[in-house]
Write a protein that holds these residues in place. Structure first.
Motif, PDB file in Angstrom:
ATOM      1  N   MET A 196       0.827  -1.224  -0.081  1.00  0.00           N
ATOM      2  CA  MET A 196       0.225   0.023   0.036  1.00  0.00           C
ATOM      3  C   MET A 196       0.839   1.249   0.126  1.00  0.00           C
ATOM      4  O   MET A 196       1.629   1.487   1.033  1.00  0.00           O
ATOM      5  CB  MET A 196      -1.019   0.096   1.011  1.00  0.00           C
ATOM      6  N   HIS A 197       0.751   1.919  -1.205  1.00  0.00           N
ATOM      7  CA  HIS A 197       1.695   3.412  -1.253  1.00  0.00           C
ATOM      8  C   HIS A 197       0.407   4.299  -0.918  1.00  0.00           C
ATOM      9  O   HIS A 197      -0.601   4.568  -1.682  1.00  0.00           O
ATOM     10  CB  HIS A 197       1.953   3.519  -2.615  1.00  0.00           C
ATOM     11  N   LEU A 198       0.435   5.226   0.199  1.00  0.00           N
ATOM     12  CA  LEU A 198      -0.607   6.099   0.377  1.00  0.00           C
ATOM     13  C   LEU A 198      -0.496   7.247  -0.326  1.00  0.00           C
ATOM     14  O   LEU A 198      -1.642   7.812  -0.440  1.00  0.00           O
ATOM     15  CB  LEU A 198      -0.499   6.445   2.174  1.00  0.00           C
ATOM     16  N   MET A 199       0.373   7.720  -1.063  1.00  0.00           N
ATOM     17  CA  MET A 199       0.490   8.796  -1.779  1.00  0.00           C
ATOM     18  C   MET A 199       0.278  10.185  -0.841  1.00  0.00           C
ATOM     19  O   MET A 199       0.604  10.055   0.195  1.00  0.00           O
ATOM     20  CB  MET A 199      -0.333   8.666  -3.116  1.00  0.00           C
ATOM     21  N   LEU A 200      -0.238  11.226  -1.462  1.00  0.00           N
ATOM     22  CA  LEU A 200      -0.533  12.174  -0.747  1.00  0.00           C
ATOM     23  C   LEU A 200      -1.509  12.259   0.427  1.00  0.00           C
ATOM     24  O   LEU A 200      -1.499  12.999   1.309  1.00  0.00           O
ATOM     25  CB  LEU A 200      -0.687  13.631  -1.875  1.00  0.00           C
ATOM     26  N   HIS A 201      -2.617  11.592  -0.089  1.00  0.00           N
ATOM     27  CA  HIS A 201      -4.012  11.630   0.834  1.00  0.00           C
ATOM     28  C   HIS A 201      -4.377  10.514   1.141  1.00  0.00           C
ATOM     29  O   HIS A 201      -5.550  10.419   1.749  1.00  0.00           O
ATOM     30  CB  HIS A 201      -5.057  12.761   0.059  1.00  0.00           C
ATOM     31  N   GLY A 202      -3.746   9.391   1.043  1.00  0.00           N
ATOM     32  CA  GLY A 202      -4.342   8.186   1.290  1.00  0.00           C
ATOM     33  C   GLY A 202      -4.212   7.807   2.874  1.00  0.00           C
ATOM     34  O   GLY A 202      -3.415   8.493   3.738  1.00  0.00           O
ATOM     35  N   LYS A 203      -5.365   7.400   3.524  1.00  0.00           N
ATOM     36  CA  LYS A 203      -5.446   7.274   4.915  1.00  0.00           C
ATOM     37  C   LYS A 203      -6.017   5.848   5.256  1.00  0.00           C
ATOM     38  O   LYS A 203      -6.959   5.140   4.499  1.00  0.00           O
ATOM     39  CB  LYS A 203      -6.514   8.080   5.504  1.00  0.00           C
ATOM     40  N   ASP A 256      -8.839   7.545  -0.259  1.00  0.00           N
ATOM     41  CA  ASP A 256      -8.184   8.514  -0.577  1.00  0.00           C
ATOM     42  C   ASP A 256      -9.176   9.233  -1.482  1.00  0.00           C
ATOM     43  O   ASP A 256      -9.676   8.511  -2.620  1.00  0.00           O
ATOM     44  CB  ASP A 256      -6.972   8.047  -1.569  1.00  0.00           C
ATOM     45  N   PHE A 257      -9.451  10.386  -1.360  1.00  0.00           N
ATOM     46  CA  PHE A 257     -10.492  11.284  -1.891  1.00  0.00           C
ATOM     47  C   PHE A 257     -10.124  11.599  -3.306  1.00  0.00           C
ATOM     48  O   PHE A 257     -11.014  11.708  -4.320  1.00  0.00           O
ATOM     49  CB  PHE A 257     -10.862  12.262  -1.208  1.00  0.00           C
ATOM     50  N   GLN A 258      -8.659  11.445  -3.684  1.00  0.00           N
ATOM     51  CA  GLN A 258      -8.322  11.864  -5.090  1.00  0.00           C
ATOM     52  C   GLN A 258      -8.136  10.367  -5.861  1.00  0.00           C
ATOM     53  O   GLN A 258      -7.846  10.429  -7.085  1.00  0.00           O
ATOM     54  CB  GLN A 258      -6.919  12.398  -4.842  1.00  0.00           C
ATOM     55  N   GLY A 259      -8.180   9.234  -5.235  1.00  0.00           N
ATOM     56  CA  GLY A 259      -7.981   8.150  -5.840  1.00  0.00           C
ATOM     57  C   GLY A 259      -6.784   7.572  -6.319  1.00  0.00           C
ATOM     58  O   GLY A 259      -6.403   6.806  -6.945  1.00  0.00           O
ATOM     59  N   ALA A 260      -5.766   8.334  -5.633  1.00  0.00           N
ATOM     60  CA  ALA A 260      -4.226   8.135  -5.962  1.00  0.00           C
ATOM     61  C   ALA A 260      -3.424   7.000  -5.264  1.00  0.00           C
ATOM     62  O   ALA A 260      -2.492   6.641  -5.741  1.00  0.00           O
ATOM     63  CB  ALA A 260      -3.661   9.473  -5.908  1.00  0.00           C
ATOM     64  N   ALA A 261      -4.092   6.891  -4.109  1.00  0.00           N
ATOM     65  CA  ALA A 261      -3.230   5.732  -3.315  1.00  0.00           C
ATOM     66  C   ALA A 261      -3.062   4.394  -3.980  1.00  0.00           C
ATOM     67  O   ALA A 261      -4.028   3.999  -4.701  1.00  0.00           O
ATOM     68  CB  ALA A 261      -4.006   5.499  -1.988  1.00  0.00           C
ATOM     69  N   VAL A 262      -2.131   3.685  -3.957  1.00  0.00           N
ATOM     70  CA  VAL A 262      -1.714   2.424  -4.789  1.00  0.00           C
ATOM     71  C   VAL A 262      -1.864   1.251  -4.084  1.00  0.00           C
ATOM     72  O   VAL A 262      -1.001   0.995  -3.196  1.00  0.00           O
ATOM     73  CB  VAL A 262      -0.414   2.748  -5.767  1.00  0.00           C
ATOM     74  N   PRO A 263      -2.719   0.282  -4.224  1.00  0.00           N
ATOM     75  CA  PRO A 263      -2.546  -1.074  -3.690  1.00  0.00           C
ATOM     76  C   PRO A 263      -1.843  -1.973  -4.594  1.00  0.00           C
ATOM     77  O   PRO A 263      -1.962  -1.739  -5.788  1.00  0.00           O
ATOM     78  CB  PRO A 263      -3.994  -1.543  -3.381  1.00  0.00           C
ATOM     79  N   SER A 264      -0.886  -2.568  -4.231  1.00  0.00           N
ATOM     80  CA  SER A 264      -0.059  -3.689  -5.241  1.00  0.00           C
ATOM     81  C   SER A 264      -0.169  -5.297  -4.593  1.00  0.00           C
ATOM     82  O   SER A 264       0.088  -5.145  -3.390  1.00  0.00           O
ATOM     83  CB  SER A 264       1.248  -2.956  -5.533  1.00  0.00           C
ATOM     84  N   GLU A 292     -16.908  -5.269  11.030  1.00  0.00           N
ATOM     85  CA  GLU A 292     -17.793  -5.858  10.099  1.00  0.00           C
ATOM     86  C   GLU A 292     -18.019  -5.246   8.715  1.00  0.00           C
ATOM     87  O   GLU A 292     -17.894  -5.746   7.846  1.00  0.00           O
ATOM     88  CB  GLU A 292     -19.015  -6.218  10.891  1.00  0.00           C
ATOM     89  N   GLN A 293     -18.429  -4.057   8.890  1.00  0.00           N
ATOM     90  CA  GLN A 293     -19.065  -3.222   7.611  1.00  0.00           C
ATOM     91  C   GLN A 293     -18.112  -2.002   7.483  1.00  0.00           C
ATOM     92  O   GLN A 293     -17.885  -1.226   8.433  1.00  0.00           O
ATOM     93  CB  GLN A 293     -20.232  -2.646   7.607  1.00  0.00           C
ATOM     94  N   ASN A 294     -17.552  -1.708   6.163  1.00  0.00           N
ATOM     95  CA  ASN A 294     -16.786  -0.385   6.136  1.00  0.00           C
ATOM     96  C   ASN A 294     -17.906   0.607   5.609  1.00  0.00           C
ATOM     97  O   ASN A 294     -18.228   0.328   4.464  1.00  0.00           O
ATOM     98  CB  ASN A 294     -15.932  -0.860   4.929  1.00  0.00           C
ATOM     99  N   THR A 295     -17.684   1.598   6.278  1.00  0.00           N
ATOM    100  CA  THR A 295     -18.591   2.737   5.662  1.00  0.00           C
ATOM    101  C   THR A 295     -17.795   3.913   5.297  1.00  0.00           C
ATOM    102  O   THR A 295     -18.220   5.051   5.300  1.00  0.00           O
ATOM    103  CB  THR A 295     -19.604   3.063   7.162  1.00  0.00           C
ATOM    104  N   ASN A 296     -16.423   3.812   5.044  1.00  0.00           N
ATOM    105  CA  ASN A 296     -15.782   4.642   4.808  1.00  0.00           C
ATOM    106  C   ASN A 296     -15.882   5.169   3.309  1.00  0.00           C
ATOM    107  O   ASN A 296     -15.852   4.283   2.463  1.00  0.00           O
ATOM    108  CB  ASN A 296     -14.217   4.566   5.093  1.00  0.00           C
ATOM    109  N   LYS A 297     -15.632   6.489   3.023  1.00  0.00           N
ATOM    110  CA  LYS A 297     -15.992   7.001   1.741  1.00  0.00           C
ATOM    111  C   LYS A 297     -14.626   6.899   0.875  1.00  0.00           C
ATOM    112  O   LYS A 297     -13.697   7.064   1.436  1.00  0.00           O
ATOM    113  CB  LYS A 297     -16.502   8.299   1.725  1.00  0.00           C
ATOM    114  N   HIS A 298     -14.830   6.965  -0.268  1.00  0.00           N
ATOM    115  CA  HIS A 298     -13.521   6.896  -1.433  1.00  0.00           C
ATOM    116  C   HIS A 298     -12.207   5.683  -0.964  1.00  0.00           C
ATOM    117  O   HIS A 298     -11.178   5.883  -0.952  1.00  0.00           O
ATOM    118  CB  HIS A 298     -12.781   8.367  -0.957  1.00  0.00           C
ATOM    119  N   THR A 299     -13.075   4.566  -0.619  1.00  0.00           N
ATOM    120  CA  THR A 299     -12.267   3.213  -0.341  1.00  0.00           C
ATOM    121  C   THR A 299     -11.701   2.879  -1.579  1.00  0.00           C
ATOM    122  O   THR A 299     -12.143   2.865  -2.707  1.00  0.00           O
ATOM    123  CB  THR A 299     -13.259   2.361   0.284  1.00  0.00           C
TER     124      THR A 299
END
Length: 259
Positions: free
Chosen positions: A72-79, A108-116, A85-92
């Protein structure tokens, strides 16, 4: 952007909470940056026990019992966020759900975080690795005619150092960020090598002390010069700001310029 000391603490805390758990489900919600398909993530990771969470350069790594690795690379805005049980976080970007109901979401609200999946092993040494020796640093700087700060930020030379900590390291070493790498004398290269380890490990200890359970965000309030609200360094030098390769650089005239 979280930098090496932040990620060191994140990985320690994630490992403490999640290692030993079996992964029930992995959902790749945003495929924009991932090289592998959602099905590939599921096939490699679901049903496997998480053995360890650790840091490599600027990435978090999750190693499973079958030797599969999730990066997981969080980039600038990844959190990162825990959930039950249930993920309710936005921009997953990606979510992990373990068999005991504990979950982890990367957002990441910008969608830039990178899973690999099974990221490649990098050739450049990590800034805190045993391979990052004084001799290695001397050899690298001797080849370069560019500004030293640019070298510190080059992940193909040294992995893990980001913009804020490059400023802190160079101030601690007494070297101007605009110094030409191959003009820095041996004594100062030695001071730089020492400062890299000292600044990064001290910052990690500070973050652990003030935010012991943190897994997201960036902590900067203890920094000595990379601080927008500070006007002077601890030793009294006026803090200047200047762009270097598109990055805001903080420095003082206490730092020697080699050119």
């Amino acid at each position: 952007m979280p930098e090496l000391p932040d990620l060191q603490v994140f990985s320690h805390n994630l490992d403490k909470v999640l290692s030993g758990k079996k992964l029930k489900a992995v959902k790749l919600e945003n495929t924009k940056k991932a090289k592998d398909s959602p099905a590939a993530f599921r096939k490699a990771l679901e049903g496997e026990k998480l053995e360890k969470v650790y840091r490599e350069g600027k990435e978090l790594r999750f190693r499973f019992e079958n030797d599969a690795i999730l990066g997981m690379h969080l980039m600038l805005h990844g959190k990162l966020y825990y959930f039950e049980e249930q993920n309710t976080n936005k921009h997953t970007i990606i979510e992990l759900l373990f068999e005991d109901g504990k979950g982890l979401a990367l957002t990441d609200f910008q969608g830039a975080a990178v899973p690999s999946l099974n990221p490649e092993v990098a050739e450049a040494p990590d800034a805190l690795s045993k391979e990052f020796t004084l001799e290695f640093l001397k050899e690298q700087l001797a080849k370069k005619k560019t500004a030293i700060k640019k070298i510190l930020l080059d992940q193909h030379v040294i992995r893990g150092i980001g913009n804020a900590y490059a400023d802190e390291i160079l101030w601690e070493a007494g070297i101007s960020p605009f110094s030409i790498a191959n003009k820095i004398p041996a004594a100062k290269v030695k001071a730089l090598h020492h400062s890299i380890h000292e600044v990064l490990t001290t910052a990690e200890k500070q973050i652990r002390k003030e935010h012991p359970d943190i897994i997201a965000g960036e902590i900067r309030d203890f920094m000595k010069i990379h601080q927008p609200k500070k006007t002077h360094s601890p030793s009294g030098g006026a803090i200047e700001q200047k762009e270097l390769n598109g990055r805001k650089t903080y420095y003082t005239d206490e730092q020697e310029l080699f050119e």
